[in-house]
Design a protein around this motif. Structure first.
Motif, PDB file in Angstrom:
ATOM      1  N   PHE A  36      20.517  35.578 -30.029  1.00 46.30           N
ATOM      2  CA  PHE A  36      20.275  35.083 -28.677  1.00 46.30           C
ATOM      3  C   PHE A  36      21.577  34.562 -28.096  1.00 46.30           C
ATOM      4  CE2 PHE A  36      18.983  31.724 -25.702  1.00 46.30           C
ATOM      5  CZ  PHE A  36      18.241  32.499 -24.840  1.00 46.30           C
ATOM      6  N   LYS A  37      21.897  34.991 -26.917  1.00 42.62           N
ATOM      7  CA  LYS A  37      23.134  34.598 -26.267  1.00 42.62           C
ATOM      8  C   LYS A  37      22.872  33.385 -25.394  1.00 42.62           C
ATOM      9  CE  LYS A  37      26.948  37.299 -24.549  1.00 42.62           C
ATOM     10  NZ  LYS A  37      27.327  38.467 -23.768  1.00 42.62           N
ATOM     11  N   LYS A  38      23.624  32.312 -25.627  1.00 41.60           N
ATOM     12  CA  LYS A  38      23.447  31.116 -24.819  1.00 41.60           C
ATOM     13  C   LYS A  38      24.156  31.304 -23.485  1.00 41.60           C
ATOM     14  CE  LYS A  38      23.085  27.816 -28.574  1.00 41.60           C
ATOM     15  NZ  LYS A  38      23.675  26.639 -29.203  1.00 41.60           N
ATOM     16  N   PRO A  39      23.504  30.961 -22.392  1.00 40.75           N
ATOM     17  CA  PRO A  39      24.161  31.106 -21.089  1.00 40.75           C
ATOM     18  C   PRO A  39      25.262  30.068 -20.921  1.00 40.75           C
ATOM     19  CG  PRO A  39      22.038  30.057 -20.842  1.00 40.75           C
ATOM     20  CD  PRO A  39      22.149  30.457 -22.288  1.00 40.75           C
ATOM     21  N   ALA A  40      26.263  30.428 -20.160  1.00 37.72           N
ATOM     22  CA  ALA A  40      27.358  29.496 -19.890  1.00 37.72           C
ATOM     23  C   ALA A  40      26.849  28.394 -18.974  1.00 37.72           C
ATOM     24  CB  ALA A  40      28.516  30.235 -19.228  1.00 37.72           C
TER      25      ALA A  40
END
Length: 188
Positions: free
Chosen positions: A109-113
């Motif tokens: 899962f990619k964490k949003p900036a």
């Protein structure tokens, strides 16, 4: 380390192309057969659930009864359709939740900036406390304003009173309280 080489396929390009064409033709035939099977199943189901109507030779009362029966059947079918749609929506929601869990467990899962946001004290308190937050928290309004004249007066007052014990004794009685009141500007 030894490099393992797989032997190249010995099928010619024309043979590969003919095999692909054969597979595509077979897939198209299977799709057509599936469509026909679905259509036949649909027709069989409709004949089973809804036999053909015979309207000839019926009186007005019999036609009204037939309409009422058809209306009741439509209600039942609509209820079933609604139940099935609800089940499908619930299952889709469950599937999405499970997909998210799998993503979380997989760690992909990619964490949003995150963006930097300026938030005032009031907005922060509203976010934390919700509707319980009343009034404004203007911190600058609560600060004491200091002027240069006030600083000079304080220095003069502190220089006049040499011993703090004398100052406390002078202010302890009623006269002292009156002096404090007058000094604060209350006796105008």
């Amino acid at each position: 380390l030894k490099k393992i080489c797989l032997p190249k396929s010995k099928i010619s390009a024309s043979r590969k192309l003919s095999l692909k064409i054969m597979l595509l033709n077979r897939a198209m035939e299977d799709l057509e057969k599936e469509k026909q099977d679905r259509e036949e199943e649909k027709n069989r189901y409709l004949k089973e659930k809804h036999p053909p109507l015979q309207l000839s030779g019926l009186s007005l009362g019999e036609l009204q009864n037939l309409c009422k029966q058809l209306y009741a059947k439509i209600d039942v079918v609509d209820e079933e359709r609604f139940d099935y749609e609800d089940k499908v929506n619930k299952h889709n929601k469950d599937i999405n939740e499970l997909k998210l869990k799998v993503q979380d467990l997989g760690g992909k899962f990619k964490k949003p900036a995150l963006r930097k946001v300026r938030v005032s004290a009031d907005e922060m308190m509203r976010a934390l406390l919700g509707s319980k937050h009343k009034g404004s928290m203007d911190l600058r309004a609560n600060l004491k304003s200091v002027k240069k004249e006030d600083i000079k007066q304080e220095k003069v007052l502190t220089s006049e009173v040499g011993d703090w014990r004398k100052n406390v004794e002078a202010m302890s009685g009623m006269e002292g309280r009156k002096k404090m009141f007058d000094a604060a500007g209350g006796g105008q």
